[in-house]
Design an enzyme around this catalytic site. Structure first.
Site, short mmCIF file in Angstrom:
data_model
loop_
_atom_site.label_atom_id
_atom_site.label_comp_id
_atom_site.label_asym_id
_atom_site.label_seq_id
_atom_site.Cartn_x
_atom_site.Cartn_y
_atom_site.Cartn_z
N HIS A 1 -9.15 0.96 5.48
CA HIS A 1 -7.87 1.22 6.14
C HIS A 1 -8.06 2.23 7.26
CE1 HIS A 1 -3.70 2.39 6.77
NE2 HIS A 1 -3.34 1.30 6.13
N GLY B 1 2.89 2.08 10.89
CA GLY B 1 3.86 3.15 10.66
C GLY B 1 4.58 3.63 11.90
N ASN C 1 0.86 -1.18 0.00
CA ASN C 1 0.00 0.00 0.00
C ASN C 1 0.90 1.23 0.00
OD1 ASN C 1 -1.98 1.91 0.32
ND2 ASN C 1 -2.35 1.47 2.48
N LYS D 1 0.06 4.33 -0.41
CA LYS D 1 -0.58 5.52 0.17
C LYS D 1 -0.33 6.74 -0.74
CE LYS D 1 -0.06 3.30 4.61
NZ LYS D 1 0.19 3.41 6.06
N SER E 1 3.79 -2.23 10.50
CA SER E 1 5.26 -2.17 10.68
C SER E 1 5.96 -3.47 10.31
CB SER E 1 5.61 -1.75 12.11
OG SER E 1 5.16 -0.43 12.37
N GLU F 1 -6.45 4.70 8.22
CA GLU F 1 -6.25 6.10 7.84
C GLU F 1 -7.51 6.67 7.19
OE1 GLU F 1 -1.50 5.30 7.28
OE2 GLU F 1 -2.76 5.55 5.49
N GLU G 1 -4.93 -5.06 10.99
CA GLU G 1 -3.91 -4.05 11.24
C GLU G 1 -4.18 -3.37 12.58
OE1 GLU G 1 -2.00 -2.15 7.44
OE2 GLU G 1 -4.04 -1.47 7.64
#
Length: 253
Positions: A99, A177, A10, A12, A217, A101, A171
């Site tokens: 996701h 991240g 991904n 992004k 991560s 985000e 996730e």
């Protein structure tokens, strides 16, 4: 037959046109020489402006290209949105939905995610559906109830036939991240829990068939241990997928 491991990159909001095409051409040149697609499926999700050219570059190879998002309307006055019809018209048949985000930054709730899920499935677009808990949820030991609620409100509204087009990506939000990966034991427990509740809802055949990926991560040092853990069928890779050397090591692992 052994289930294929699925590795999803991904990207992004990273990489311009030159960076995108250069990465893909170099990546494909290397993997075609080394024949490292055996028993694995590799998917890359670049930014929207470069989906078409990315798909053209990957034609005739085993590499698949995915979109990072989709809108739940067929067409209309929705400035800046991308429809299933548009994705299909350029040969894109995979999309990431849910996701963290998108949930946290763009306030996508489970009702809108269910609509996105349904429109993608209606158009036979495969879905990588993301679920995960926050650090606060984990700290209060609420992670299992949160995951079950997320699935109940979205995926579990799908038929058995629709489920065949879905991959789950677990996730933990606190690990995305941040460099803080969940422990192997935490990953195993959660993936076993997810598979068990799929078993209760859809039966043993579907629960064994569905791919459950881990994201958060993952890097070239920990990828093999994570991806070959019990009930883990692959990985959703963020930052480490942007460095070709690291991503190749993850794919090879």
């Amino acid at each position: 037959m052994m289930k294929k491991k699925i590795i999803v990159a991904n990207w992004k909001m990273n990489y311009d046109l030159h960076e995108t095409t250069s990465f893909l051409r170099n990546f494909l040149k290397y993997i075609n020489e080394k024949k490292i697609f055996h028993n694995k499926e590799v998917i890359i999700a670049p930014s929207f402006p470069f989906l078409h050219i990315s798909n053209q570059i990957s034609q005739g190879t085993s590499l698949k290209i995915a979109a990072q998002n989709i809108y739940f309307k067929e067409k209309g006055s929705y400035t800046g949105e991308i429809s299933a019809y548009m994705l299909k018209s350029i040969g894109i048949n995979i999309v990431i939905i849910g996701h963290s985000e998108r949930r946290n930054i763009f306030f996508e709730d489970e009702n809108s995610l269910l609509k996105k899920l349904k429109i993608a499935l209606k158009h036979k677009i495969k879905v990588i559906f993301c679920i995960g808990e926050t650090y606060e949820d984990r700290n209060k030991n609420n992670q299992y109830s949160i995951i079950e609620k997320q699935l109940n409100n979205t995926i579990f509204n799908c038929s058995t036939d629709e489920i065949k087009l879905i991959h789950i990506a677990y996730e933990p939000i606190w690990a995305i991240g941040t460099g803080s990966t969940a422990t192997i034991n935490q990953i195993k427990k959660m993936h076993k829990f997810i598979r068990n509740i799929f078993n209760k809802k859809y039966g043993n055949f579907i629960s064994n068939k569905i791919s459950i990926l881990y994201g958060g991560s993952i890097n070239h040092l920990n990828a093999k241990d994570i991806i070959y853990s019990d009930n883990v069928d692959g990985g959703l890779i963020g930052k480490s997928s942007l460095k070709i050397e690291q991503f190749l090591k993850i794919v090879q692992s």
